[in-house]
Design a protein around this motif. Structure first.
Motif, PDB file in Angstrom:
ATOM      1  N   GLY A 282      14.561 131.645 111.987  1.00  0.00           N
ATOM      2  CA  GLY A 282      13.857 131.701 113.257  1.00  0.00           C
ATOM      3  C   GLY A 282      13.738 130.401 114.017  1.00  0.00           C
ATOM      4  O   GLY A 282      13.523 130.415 115.221  1.00  0.00           O
ATOM      5  N   THR A 283      13.868 129.273 113.348  1.00  0.00           N
ATOM      6  CA  THR A 283      13.654 127.979 113.993  1.00  0.00           C
ATOM      7  C   THR A 283      14.793 127.036 113.645  1.00  0.00           C
ATOM      8  O   THR A 283      15.158 126.913 112.478  1.00  0.00           O
ATOM      9  N   ALA A 284      15.343 126.356 114.632  1.00  0.00           N
ATOM     10  CA  ALA A 284      16.399 125.377 114.372  1.00  0.00           C
ATOM     11  C   ALA A 284      15.811 124.165 113.651  1.00  0.00           C
ATOM     12  O   ALA A 284      14.658 123.799 113.869  1.00  0.00           O
ATOM     13  N   GLY A 285      16.605 123.571 112.760  1.00  0.00           N
ATOM     14  CA  GLY A 285      16.173 122.379 112.043  1.00  0.00           C
ATOM     15  C   GLY A 285      16.817 122.308 110.675  1.00  0.00           C
ATOM     16  O   GLY A 285      17.659 123.136 110.321  1.00  0.00           O
ATOM     17  N   LYS A 286      16.407 121.302 109.913  1.00  0.00           N
ATOM     18  CA  LYS A 286      16.891 121.102 108.550  1.00  0.00           C
ATOM     19  C   LYS A 286      15.725 121.378 107.609  1.00  0.00           C
ATOM     20  O   LYS A 286      14.677 120.728 107.705  1.00  0.00           O
ATOM     21  N   PHE A 287      15.906 122.348 106.713  1.00  0.00           N
ATOM     22  CA  PHE A 287      14.849 122.799 105.822  1.00  0.00           C
ATOM     23  C   PHE A 287      15.262 122.591 104.370  1.00  0.00           C
ATOM     24  O   PHE A 287      16.377 122.940 103.980  1.00  0.00           O
ATOM     25  N   THR A 288      14.369 122.032 103.596  1.00  0.00           N
ATOM     26  CA  THR A 288      14.627 121.730 102.188  1.00  0.00           C
ATOM     27  C   THR A 288      14.266 122.922 101.316  1.00  0.00           C
ATOM     28  O   THR A 288      13.233 123.555 101.520  1.00  0.00           O
ATOM     29  N   PHE A 289      15.125 123.227 100.348  1.00  0.00           N
ATOM     30  CA  PHE A 289      14.753 124.158  99.284  1.00  0.00           C
ATOM     31  C   PHE A 289      14.890 123.435  97.960  1.00  0.00           C
ATOM     32  O   PHE A 289      15.634 122.452  97.839  1.00  0.00           O
ATOM     33  N   PHE A 290      14.137 123.901  96.955  1.00  0.00           N
ATOM     34  CA  PHE A 290      14.085 123.179  95.680  1.00  0.00           C
ATOM     35  C   PHE A 290      13.564 124.088  94.582  1.00  0.00           C
ATOM     36  O   PHE A 290      13.149 125.224  94.834  1.00  0.00           O
ATOM     37  N   CYS A 291      13.559 123.566  93.360  1.00  0.00           N
ATOM     38  CA  CYS A 291      12.961 124.238  92.209  1.00  0.00           C
ATOM     39  C   CYS A 291      11.607 123.594  91.958  1.00  0.00           C
ATOM     40  O   CYS A 291      11.544 122.457  91.503  1.00  0.00           O
ATOM     41  N   SER A 292      10.533 124.310  92.272  1.00  0.00           N
ATOM     42  CA  SER A 292       9.188 123.741  92.074  1.00  0.00           C
ATOM     43  C   SER A 292       8.843 123.632  90.588  1.00  0.00           C
ATOM     44  O   SER A 292       8.157 122.700  90.182  1.00  0.00           O
ATOM     45  N   ALA A 293       9.337 124.553  89.757  1.00  0.00           N
ATOM     46  CA  ALA A 293       9.072 124.508  88.319  1.00  0.00           C
ATOM     47  C   ALA A 293       9.728 123.296  87.657  1.00  0.00           C
ATOM     48  O   ALA A 293       9.311 122.869  86.578  1.00  0.00           O
ATOM     49  N   CYS A 294      10.737 122.730  88.297  1.00  0.00           N
ATOM     50  CA  CYS A 294      11.452 121.567  87.759  1.00  0.00           C
ATOM     51  C   CYS A 294      10.828 120.245  88.210  1.00  0.00           C
ATOM     52  O   CYS A 294      11.325 119.186  87.867  1.00  0.00           O
ATOM     53  N   GLY A 295       9.786 120.313  89.025  1.00  0.00           N
ATOM     54  CA  GLY A 295       9.143 119.089  89.488  1.00  0.00           C
ATOM     55  C   GLY A 295       9.193 118.896  90.990  1.00  0.00           C
ATOM     56  O   GLY A 295       8.807 117.852  91.496  1.00  0.00           O
ATOM     57  N   GLY A 296       9.698 119.878  91.705  1.00  0.00           N
ATOM     58  CA  GLY A 296       9.724 119.776  93.161  1.00  0.00           C
ATOM     59  C   GLY A 296      10.906 118.995  93.677  1.00  0.00           C
ATOM     60  O   GLY A 296      11.806 118.623  92.923  1.00  0.00           O
ATOM     61  N   PRO A 297      10.906 118.723  94.982  1.00  0.00           N
ATOM     62  CA  PRO A 297      12.081 118.098  95.599  1.00  0.00           C
ATOM     63  C   PRO A 297      12.355 116.672  95.140  1.00  0.00           C
ATOM     64  O   PRO A 297      13.476 116.190  95.281  1.00  0.00           O
ATOM     65  N   ASP A 298      11.366 115.999  94.567  1.00  0.00           N
ATOM     66  CA  ASP A 298      11.589 114.623  94.111  1.00  0.00           C
ATOM     67  C   ASP A 298      12.195 114.547  92.714  1.00  0.00           C
ATOM     68  O   ASP A 298      12.770 113.526  92.348  1.00  0.00           O
ATOM     69  N   LYS A 299      12.077 115.633  91.909  1.00  0.00           N
ATOM     70  CA  LYS A 299      12.530 115.569  90.518  1.00  0.00           C
ATOM     71  C   LYS A 299      13.570 116.606  90.148  1.00  0.00           C
ATOM     72  O   LYS A 299      14.328 116.406  89.221  1.00  0.00           O
ATOM     73  N   GLY A 300      13.565 117.739  90.821  1.00  0.00           N
ATOM     74  CA  GLY A 300      14.437 118.829  90.403  1.00  0.00           C
ATOM     75  C   GLY A 300      15.592 119.046  91.346  1.00  0.00           C
ATOM     76  O   GLY A 300      15.846 118.245  92.240  1.00  0.00           O
ATOM     77  N   PRO A 301      16.288 120.174  91.179  1.00  0.00           N
ATOM     78  CA  PRO A 301      17.375 120.493  92.090  1.00  0.00           C
ATOM     79  C   PRO A 301      16.845 120.648  93.510  1.00  0.00           C
ATOM     80  O   PRO A 301      15.747 121.151  93.715  1.00  0.00           O
ATOM     81  N   VAL A 302      17.627 120.202  94.468  1.00  0.00           N
ATOM     82  CA  VAL A 302      17.229 120.266  95.873  1.00  0.00           C
ATOM     83  C   VAL A 302      18.448 120.608  96.727  1.00  0.00           C
ATOM     84  O   VAL A 302      19.581 120.275  96.365  1.00  0.00           O
ATOM     85  N   GLY A 303      18.202 121.297  97.824  1.00  0.00           N
ATOM     86  CA  GLY A 303      19.269 121.639  98.757  1.00  0.00           C
ATOM     87  C   GLY A 303      18.697 121.791 100.151  1.00  0.00           C
ATOM     88  O   GLY A 303      17.489 121.618 100.367  1.00  0.00           O
ATOM     89  N   TYR A 304      19.569 122.137 101.107  1.00  0.00           N
ATOM     90  CA  TYR A 304      19.163 122.182 102.511  1.00  0.00           C
ATOM     91  C   TYR A 304      19.737 123.394 103.206  1.00  0.00           C
ATOM     92  O   TYR A 304      20.892 123.775 102.980  1.00  0.00           O
ATOM     93  N   ILE A 305      18.920 123.975 104.076  1.00  0.00           N
ATOM     94  CA  ILE A 305      19.370 125.009 105.000  1.00  0.00           C
ATOM     95  C   ILE A 305      19.310 124.378 106.379  1.00  0.00           C
ATOM     96  O   ILE A 305      18.248 123.927 106.811  1.00  0.00           O
ATOM     97  N   ILE A 306      20.450 124.297 107.043  1.00  0.00           N
ATOM     98  CA  ILE A 306      20.521 123.723 108.373  1.00  0.00           C
ATOM     99  C   ILE A 306      20.707 124.882 109.356  1.00  0.00           C
ATOM    100  O   ILE A 306      21.692 125.625 109.266  1.00  0.00           O
ATOM    101  N   ILE A 307      19.734 125.028 110.257  1.00  0.00           N
ATOM    102  CA  ILE A 307      19.761 126.095 111.243  1.00  0.00           C
ATOM    103  C   ILE A 307      20.049 125.469 112.597  1.00  0.00           C
ATOM    104  O   ILE A 307      19.295 124.602 113.046  1.00  0.00           O
ATOM    105  N   VAL A 308      21.151 125.879 113.216  1.00  0.00           N
ATOM    106  CA  VAL A 308      21.579 125.300 114.483  1.00  0.00           C
ATOM    107  C   VAL A 308      21.397 126.314 115.605  1.00  0.00           C
ATOM    108  O   VAL A 308      21.440 127.516 115.400  1.00  0.00           O
ATOM    109  N   GLU A 309      21.186 125.808 116.819  1.00  0.00           N
ATOM    110  CA  GLU A 309      21.106 126.657 118.002  1.00  0.00           C
ATOM    111  C   GLU A 309      22.464 127.299 118.230  1.00  0.00           C
ATOM    112  O   GLU A 309      23.505 126.694 117.951  1.00  0.00           O
ATOM    113  N   ARG A 310      22.492 128.477 118.765  1.00  0.00           N
ATOM    114  CA  ARG A 310      23.761 129.160 119.086  1.00  0.00           C
ATOM    115  C   ARG A 310      24.473 128.478 120.216  1.00  0.00           C
ATOM    116  O   ARG A 310      23.961 127.995 121.134  1.00  0.00           O
TER     117      ARG A 310
END
Length: 102
Positions: free
Chosen positions: A74-102
């Motif tokens: 719904g919103t353009a931008g760069k959004f972080t996803f991660f494994c919270s059980a692994c320690g969150g974005p600073d310690k565990g796996p992390v990735g990004y969803i980049i949503i661009v305007e059409r």
């Protein structure tokens, strides 16, 4: 990629992700604003979760299992996803969803 609705401009975008060795693969997904995102996520070597707080997403995935997360971009931008059980974005796996305007 397929139209999400007849005559609509949004698309259903499907992605397969693996979580293994404390890494998401792929770790970056690029979509258009308005798309419906379907993520099929497999935890290969241990229990993980997929957390994306901006969209209120959290899904636990046991070792060897696959989980599905679906949401509207719904919103353009760069959004972080991660494994919270692994320690969150600073310690565990992390990735990004980049949503661009059409």
């Amino acid at each position: 990629v397929a139209p999400a609705s007849p005559g609509g401009s949004e698309s259903l975008r499907r992605f397969s992700l693996k979580i293994q060795d404390d890494k998401f693969s792929p770790d970056t997904i690029i979509v258009n604003k308005g798309d419906i995102i379907n993520l099929t996520i497999t935890a290969v070597d241990k229990n993980y979760d997929f957390t994306q707080p901006d969209y209120g997403l959290k899904r636990s995935i046991a070792k060897g299992q696959t989980g599905v997360v679906e949401f509207g971009a719904g919103t353009a931008g760069k959004f972080t996803f991660f494994c919270s059980a692994c320690g969150g974005p600073d310690k565990g796996p992390v990735g990004y969803i980049i949503i661009v305007e059409r």
